[in-house]
Design an enzyme around this catalytic site. Structure first.
Site, PDB file in Angstrom:
ATOM      1  N   ARG A   1      10.313   1.108  -4.803  1.00 43.53           N
ATOM      2  CA  ARG A   1      10.103   1.455  -3.393  1.00 43.53           C
ATOM      3  C   ARG A   1       8.619   1.356  -3.059  1.00 43.53           C
ATOM      4  NH1 ARG A   1      13.021   6.637  -2.042  1.00 43.53           N
ATOM      5  NH2 ARG A   1      14.618   5.266  -1.161  1.00 43.53           N
TER       6      ARG A   1
ATOM      7  N   GLN B   1      -3.467  -3.298  -1.959  1.00 42.50           N
ATOM      8  CA  GLN B   1      -3.642  -3.256  -3.407  1.00 42.50           C
ATOM      9  C   GLN B   1      -3.391  -4.629  -4.014  1.00 42.50           C
ATOM     10  OE1 GLN B   1      -4.328  -0.391  -5.724  1.00 42.50           O
ATOM     11  NE2 GLN B   1      -5.380  -0.350  -3.775  1.00 42.50           N
TER      12      GLN B   1
ATOM     13  N   LEU C   1       5.761   2.652  -0.989  1.00 42.60           N
ATOM     14  CA  LEU C   1       5.552   3.926  -0.289  1.00 42.60           C
ATOM     15  C   LEU C   1       4.814   3.735   1.019  1.00 42.60           C
ATOM     16  CD1 LEU C   1       4.682   6.101  -3.419  1.00 42.60           C
ATOM     17  CD2 LEU C   1       6.890   5.836  -2.249  1.00 42.60           C
ATOM     18  N   ASN C   2       3.968   2.724   1.074  1.00 41.67           N
ATOM     19  CA  ASN C   2       3.298   2.371   2.333  1.00 41.67           C
ATOM     20  C   ASN C   2       3.000   0.874   2.268  1.00 41.67           C
ATOM     21  OD1 ASN C   2       1.294   1.707   4.264  1.00 41.67           O
ATOM     22  ND2 ASN C   2       0.639   3.843   4.390  1.00 41.67           N
TER      23      ASN C   2
ATOM     24  N   LYS D   1       7.390   2.396  -7.993  1.00 38.53           N
ATOM     25  CA  LYS D   1       6.695   2.040  -9.227  1.00 38.53           C
ATOM     26  C   LYS D   1       5.263   1.670  -8.851  1.00 38.53           C
ATOM     27  CE  LYS D   1      10.145  -0.767 -10.672  1.00 38.53           C
ATOM     28  NZ  LYS D   1      11.133  -1.481 -11.515  1.00 38.53           N
TER      29      LYS D   1
ATOM     30  N   VAL E   1       1.891  -0.515  -8.183  1.00 37.91           N
ATOM     31  CA  VAL E   1       1.679  -1.837  -7.598  1.00 37.91           C
ATOM     32  C   VAL E   1       0.199  -2.236  -7.641  1.00 37.91           C
ATOM     33  CG1 VAL E   1       1.351  -1.114  -5.197  1.00 37.91           C
ATOM     34  CG2 VAL E   1       2.524  -3.260  -5.685  1.00 37.91           C
TER      35      VAL E   1
ATOM     36  N   GLU F   1      -1.871  -2.803  -9.990  1.00 40.57           N
ATOM     37  CA  GLU F   1      -2.356  -3.759 -10.987  1.00 40.57           C
ATOM     38  C   GLU F   1      -1.494  -5.009 -11.067  1.00 40.57           C
ATOM     39  OE1 GLU F   1      -4.679  -0.581 -13.806  1.00 40.57           O
ATOM     40  OE2 GLU F   1      -2.762  -1.304 -14.528  1.00 40.57           O
TER      41      GLU F   1
ATOM     42  N   PHE G   1     -11.370   0.712 -10.736  1.00 39.83           N
ATOM     43  CA  PHE G   1     -10.753  -0.383 -11.503  1.00 39.83           C
ATOM     44  C   PHE G   1     -10.736  -0.085 -12.998  1.00 39.83           C
ATOM     45  CE2 PHE G   1     -13.311  -2.160  -7.921  1.00 39.83           C
ATOM     46  CZ  PHE G   1     -12.272  -2.276  -7.022  1.00 39.83           C
TER      47      PHE G   1
ATOM     48  N   THR H   1      -6.923   3.266  -3.222  1.00 40.41           N
ATOM     49  CA  THR H   1      -5.511   2.961  -3.428  1.00 40.41           C
ATOM     50  C   THR H   1      -4.626   3.451  -2.293  1.00 40.41           C
ATOM     51  OG1 THR H   1      -5.745   4.906  -4.820  1.00 40.41           O
ATOM     52  CG2 THR H   1      -5.511   2.818  -5.921  1.00 40.41           C
TER      53      THR H   1
END
Lengths: 316, 735, 211
Positions: free
Chosen positions: B618, B628, B620-621, B691, B693, B695, B245, B473
């Site tokens: 997008r 997150q 990614l998973n 991009k 995600v 935070e 963090f 993450t």
């Protein structure tokens, strides 16, 4: 943590005798507070007397219709005991409001009564603390005191007793049974077990050196509606800001003990006469003479509002 | 690979593996306890000794004397490191205070000594025998008291400068509807579950550090600087990190002291910070005082937006950049922001999850709620009326993508926003006063240079190596998915190796840049590997299609692994960025919806429902990205309701320095959390079109909680955390 | 879980070592080793069964069960998050009950049966709770995860055994298997990554499967 020798006691009386013979000996039961403090060098015994396995882990009815709870009964077992759940609900509720499932599985009845304050300055050995190091001063009085006591405190210490269980036991008029190193036994009302700090905040109970708690007895069931209301910032696994243990009878009479406000479970029997007049009057009487700090003055209105809600709930 | 033009169609767009909600590829190791963290590397070097750190007992001053004799004689003690034994140490540029005190003490619990012994128990016992005498000096510990002495942050960083657009003063003064309020956020602790820990071993003049560090390359550089040894003599291994963090971005005392202890004891030494040391010894999120001024037309158009923030840090430190989102979030012709930094002698402030935006939006988004009420507008309608598709300071500079309106509209429908009562204190269930709140989530998307090496062997196994870290993450998984997609193989055929400075330097984990940047680096390396494969197979690489373990071109189809028959093939590259992040503002957006219950008697607040709708490029998973977001929402709920490092303003330290005193949310505090991602791909961000995600989820959520509390009770508390003591004096009578 | 052949071997080991232990504790009973003036470590023998295998260790009396597992048996699945009973990362099952292994001395657990996360299942034979955590992504950094999983397994047993909780509406009736109950009972396991919502889903799924 200093090196220590370790023995498993053979009987309560022998445990008491062993403890009396060595100034730096401590009993260990659940260990959930003692080891915590030993790791920080706040407790530094050189000898541990393990009192697990002395057969002090049973709950049995007493001849006068009460219950005798062995000193080593774990918090989980006590909270889950059918008789406690049925007849002493406030105790069950108080236990379940405390700590976590893991801690309750190990923490014991006597250990819970004898746990030490959670004042953050007591826990930081770089800070003055009259309880930890007599005469060094109190860092909390003008420091961060949001969690600390408002009543029963002194100008040397404003620490609170952190137990939930003990608050319920105070409301239930429980009695502590002990054995002394000379094998004599005595009974101490829970009301008298903890001492107020006065000028000696490091002396926390009336127990003598080596004296071992063997049981806590509850008188016959008090009936009524029993409620334990714990108020805290997070929803679980947190010490109380304040708590209210209440046993309220149909006629409006009742008993109230408070947690999180004093160096011991706080009950003022005289004040209970005010209960029929409502929470405000009762709170004023229970917390008479309170000397809150800037940080913890909120505890006074909080007690009043919480007590009000508890009384409303109790009266259905 | 230079990424300086918007991405066009590429193999990632197939979304056969990437973009799918795969279980974590390291999941089985984590749930069986076989993932090894820094302190658990029992088998990497023999003869490991134990170090125990002692922290300073004062906030500021000097060590007058240290008595080490008793500790030296204690059983099992091998060495004791103090500043004297450490010799000449430099300070890495990313540390504000030195990692080892002596003779000066710069903050409470700054490390004073390390005891090295045969066992942990012996090291701890000996540590208690060390007597340190201090000469304490007066310090400044109270931000509010130091506020008027605060100065403009130094340095050339444009993000620290005061900003002025239009004529704020005049516009604010003449606005028909205005707000001028001050908000505060407290010091907060990362409180990650794994304490900072390091195992250090010297082999001659070469040092290996098994540690928990988010930014491996920074760690190597700063360690080299601190010790004054060449970078190439240091290897950092950080395969699993038990939460960071931002608290493990930088070199910390565990690393330095383990290395010094190992050198002195001539043994490998492992050190973990004890929990009570962490809050004061390491970094924290600094407290802020924020003044927000908003001016609007009667119709709700913002005409003036002003945001000032005061924070403190040690000398040489920096401010909490709490105003940065305000420059970009809402339209308005006249605007100003400013930050002032007070010199305080509290422990070192630094980045914690969404530095800047997290506390900044706690203030701004509460102010927006207050302003909406003044205007008699729905808080969502007010925000959308002031939405913008361009940088409000530079209208010629568009956002690459901005779909905040869709986030709110979808969220409002899904959450049942229409059930909210516009009047406060109207909804009640039993003893609970119920309220709903919203806030905008906004966090900039940062892109960072990132490298990787990808190789293919004769078995068809693809191995990715990069010094990227996985702090929870999901880096292992999305990197594996990226390589699988690029090379047309199943995820099971990909081995991912992370967190080793022997691997190519990556973006590392921070600032929510890690996911997009590190996979873009893997993409670049995979492009290189694809070229090598195509060349080996005699195929034109621009025509080659990698799919199903085959490489196809025209009518030809060859097994991928056949390319590596004569030996492994490797592709290595680094993604580097042009100026797309300057021509276009890249940010991530979301809408937070929160329902709270506030106990009518005690004013205890409990969160009942949470929804976040996010637009973050997008995904990614979706499984790990959702995690997150819910994790950040949880931390944000903690910030709103309970988290505060309590400052002792006389003695200068954080008093509640353990996990009993510093309360973070537990299971019982957090309801089911709902997260929706808008389907999007941002070609300006990278070839991944993703991009950050990690935070976004914490940004704004605290204000949504605060606004819900206000809606429930009618009590507006502008000082976080919103604990019951602040609500009680103004709570309605408990019925 | 151990394979049948391992179990058999373990049972044989157990018998042999159990005999040796009995002899040890007889001679040790009543004897009280004195600490040296400078605090020389006091060593004590202890044996317990960890994940179906008996271990006999000579330990500094100060060694917690947690450090015995991690530093002596190298069973590092059990985590040290705070070492003070404030986080739950060290949760293991001792004689079927979950406890914080950081707040008990190893020597206090003589003869106990300890189950750690490694004992629940391995990478190739996940316990249903471990598999559900993977499926529902009930973790991020993974550091609190073994404690969460050990706790979760015990929570379902506690509910089945009728042990009440702070949120049980009725203290005397059978205990309900609700999300509210699971959240309260799991509250001694902190997850700073904030995977709570997913963890509850994982536990709920396993609870449903158990019927």
């Amino acid at each position: 943590m200093r090196a220590f020798s370790y023995e498993k006691a053979a009987s309560p009386a022998e445990a008491a005798a062993a403890a009396a013979s060595d100034r730096d000996a401590r009993f260990i039961a659940g260990g959930t507070n003692l080891l915590d403090l030993m790791k920080l060098q706040i407790e530094a015994p050189t000898h541990l007397i393990d009192v697990n396995g002395l057969g002090l882990d049973t709950i049995a009815p007493t001849t006068d219709g009460g219950l005798r709870i062995g000193a080593l009964v774990r918090n989980t077992a006590l909270a889950a005991d059918e008789r406690v759940r049925r007849d002493y609900a406030v105790l069950s509720r108080a236990l379940l409001a405390g700590a976590s499932g893991q801690l309750r599985n190990r923490a014991t009845t006597a250990g819970n009564l004898l746990q030490r304050t959670r004042c953050p300055y007591f826990y930081d050995t770089a800070q003055p603390c009259n309880k930890r190091q007599p005469g060094s001063g109190c860092s909390a009085i003008d420091g961060f005191s949001r969690q600390l006591g408002v009543v029963g405190i002194s100008d040397t210490c404003i620490a609170t007793h952190p137990s939930d269980m003990a608050v319920a036991m105070r409301a239930l008029d429980a009695t502590v049974e002990t054995v002394k190193p000379d094998r004599s036994t005595r009974s101490i009302p829970v009301a008298d077990l903890h001492r107020l700090p006065g000028k000696t905040p490091h002396v926390e109970t009336v127990l003598e050196r080596g004296e071992l708690i063997t049981a806590v007895t509850l008188p016959k069931p008090a009936g009524g509606t029993q409620i334990y209301r714990k108020v805290r910032d997070r929803a679980s696994y947190a010490f109380a800001l304040i708590s209210v243990a209440a046993i309220v009878q149909r006629d409006g009479s009742g008993r109230i003990a408070l947690g999180g406000v004093a160096p011991k479970p706080w009950r003022v029997e005289k004040a209970e006469a005010e209960l029929p007049r409502g929470a405000k009057a009762a709170t004023e009487a229970i917390l008479a003479g309170a000397k809150p700090t800037h940080d913890n003055a909120f505890k006074l209105p909080l007690v009043e509002r919480t007590l009000g809600a508890v009384l409303t709930q109790a009266r259905g | 690979m230079k990424f300086d033009k918007p991405a066009t169609a590429n193999p990632i767009d197939r979304l056969q593996v990437i973009g799918q909600p795969h279980d974590r590829i390291d999941g089985a190791r984590k749930v069986t306890g076989t993932a090894r963290y820094a302190y658990e590397q029992h088998d990497v070097v023999p003869n490991q000794a134990y170090g125990y750190v002692i922290g300073a007992g004062i906030a500021k001053g000097r060590i007058a004397s240290i008595e080490l004799d008793a500790a030296r004689k204690a059983p099992g003690v091998l060495a004791i490191v103090t500043a004297k034994e450490a010799g000449n140490l430099k300070k890495g540029p990313r540390n504000t205070a030195r990692l080892l005190a002596g003779p000066e003490v710069e903050h409470y619990h700054q490390a004073v000594a390390l005891v090295v012994a045969e066992s942990f128990e012996q090291a701890r016992a000996a540590a208690s025998l060390i007597k340190v005498e201090y000469a304490a000096a007066k310090g400044a510990f109270d931000l509010a008291a130091a506020k008027d002495r605060a100065t403009k942050p130094e340095g050339d960083d444009p993000s620290l400068k005061d900003t002025h657009v239009g004529d704020f003063v005049d516009a604010f003064a003449s606005a028909p509807v205005s707000l001028d309020e001050t908000y505060t956020t407290p010091d907060e602790s990362h409180a990650m579950m794994e304490p900072h820990a390091t195992l250090a071993a010297w082999e001659g003049d070469r040092l290996t550090l098994w540690t928990a560090n988010q930014m491996v390359a920074w760690g190597v550089t700063d360690m080299a600087t601190t010790l004054g040894i060449p970078k190439q003599n240091i290897r950092i291994v950080s395969p699993f990190i038990g939460g960071g963090f931002g608290g493990k971005l930088f070199l910390r005392a565990d690393v330095l002291l383990a290395a010094l202890g190992a050198r002195l004891a001539q043994r490998p030494v492992k050190v973990a910070l004890t929990r009570p040391l962490m809050a004061n010894n390491t970094t924290h999120r600094p407290a802020t005082i924020q003044r927000i001024r908003l001016g609007a037309t009667k119709e709700g158009k913002l005409t003036a937006i002003g945001h000032e923030s005061w924070s403190g840090d040690l000398k040489g430190g920096g401010p909490e950049v709490a105003v940065q989102q305000t420059r970009l979030l809402y339209a308005g012709a006249n605007r100003m922001t400013a930050m002032r930094l007070a010199e305080l002698d509290l422990p070192e402030g630094n980045a914690m999850r969404a530095p800047g935006e997290a506390p900044g939006l706690m203030a701004l988004e509460m102010a927006m709620d207050e302003m909406a009420e003044k205007l008699g507008m729905d808080p969502i309608a007010f925000r959308l009326l002031n939405d913008t598709q361009v940088d409000p300071e530079k209208p010629g500079r568009p956002f690459s993508m901005r779909r905040l309106d869709e986030c709110f509209k979808l969220g409002a429908e899904r959450f049942g926003w229409s059930r909210r009562s516009e009047r406060v204190g109207q909804m009640r269930e039993g003893n609970w006063l119920i309220g709903l709140g919203v806030a905008t989530a906004f966090r900039n998307n940062l892109v960072m240079k990132s490298g990787a090496r990808v190789s293919l062997d004769a078995e068809g196994i693809v191995t990715v190596e990069t010094d990227m870290t996985d702090i929870g993450t999901g880096s292992y998984t999305i990197i594996g998915q990226t390589a699988a997609e690029m090379l047309g193989v199943d995820l099971e055929k990909v081995v991912v190796k992370l967190g080793d400075s022997a691997f190519p330097v990556s973006a590392g984990s921070g600032g929510q840049w890690g996911g997009n940047s590190s996979t873009a680096g893997v993409y670049a390396a995979c492009v290189k590997l694809r070229e090598a494969v195509a060349q080996k197979l005699g195929i034109n690489s621009t025509e080659a299609v990698f799919a199903g373990g085959e490489v196809k071109a025209g009518n030809r189809s060859l097994p991928l692994k056949s390319a590596a028959e004569a030996g492994p093939l490797t592709g290595e590259d680094t993604i580097e960025y042009g100026d797309l992040d300057e021509t276009h503002q890249q940010s991530t957006f979301g809408a937070h919806f929160v329902e709270v219950g506030v106990d009518a008697a005690t004013a205890e607040t409990r969160v009942r429902r949470m929804l976040a709708v996010c637009a973050a490029g997008r995904i990614l998973n979706p499984k790990t990205a959702r995690s997150q977001v819910i994790g950040a929402m949880t931390m944000g709920a903690g910030a709103a309701l309970m988290e505060e490092l309590a400052v002792d303003k006389r003695r200068g330290f954080f008093v509640n320095h353990d996990l009993a005193g510093y309360e973070v949310p537990v299971h019982a505090d957090i309801p089911h959390q709902d997260v929706v991602f808008l389907d999007e791909a941002d070609p300006m961000s990278s070839p991944m079109k993703a991009k950050g995600v990690g935070e976004l989820g914490i940004c704004g959520v605290g204000a949504a909680v605060a606004n819900a509390i206000y809606n429930a009770t009618g009590v507006r508390v502008r000082n976080y955390p919103i604990t019951l003591d602040k609500l009680l004096p103004r709570m309605p009578e408990a019925a | 879980m151990p394979t049948p052949s391992e179990l058999e071997m373990n049972r044989r080991d157990l018998m042999v070592i159990a005999c040796a232990c009995a002899a040890f504790s007889t001679t040790a009973a009543g004897a009280r080793a004195q600490p040296a003036p400078v605090g020389k470590p006091v060593l004590s023998e202890v044996s317990f069964n960890v994940n179906g295998r008996i271990h006999k260790l000579e330990l500094d009396t100060r060694t917690t069960l947690l450090d015995a597992l991690r530093e002596h048996l190298h069973l590092t699945g059990t985590k040290k998050g705070c070492d003070h009973g404030q986080c739950g990362a060290c949760t293991v099952l001792v004689d079927g009950q979950r406890i914080n292994s950081c707040l008990t001395l190893a020597i206090m657990n003589q003869g106990s049966e300890v189950t750690t996360v490694e004992g629940l299942g391995g990478v190739d034979d996940l316990h249903p709770m471990q598999a559900a955590f993977v499926k529902h992504d009930g973790f991020q950094c993974g550091y609190c995860t073994p404690g969460q999983i050990c706790s979760a397994v015990a929570v379902l047993d506690e509910i089945k055994a009728g042990i009440p909780s702070h949120v049980s509406a009725d203290l005397t009736g059978p205990m309900a298997l609700t999300e509210t109950e699971i959240r309260e009972r799991m509250s001694g396991n902190i997850c700073r990554c904030g995977a709570y919502s997913n963890i509850v889903e994982a536990i709920t799924e396993v609870a449903g499967r158990r019927g």
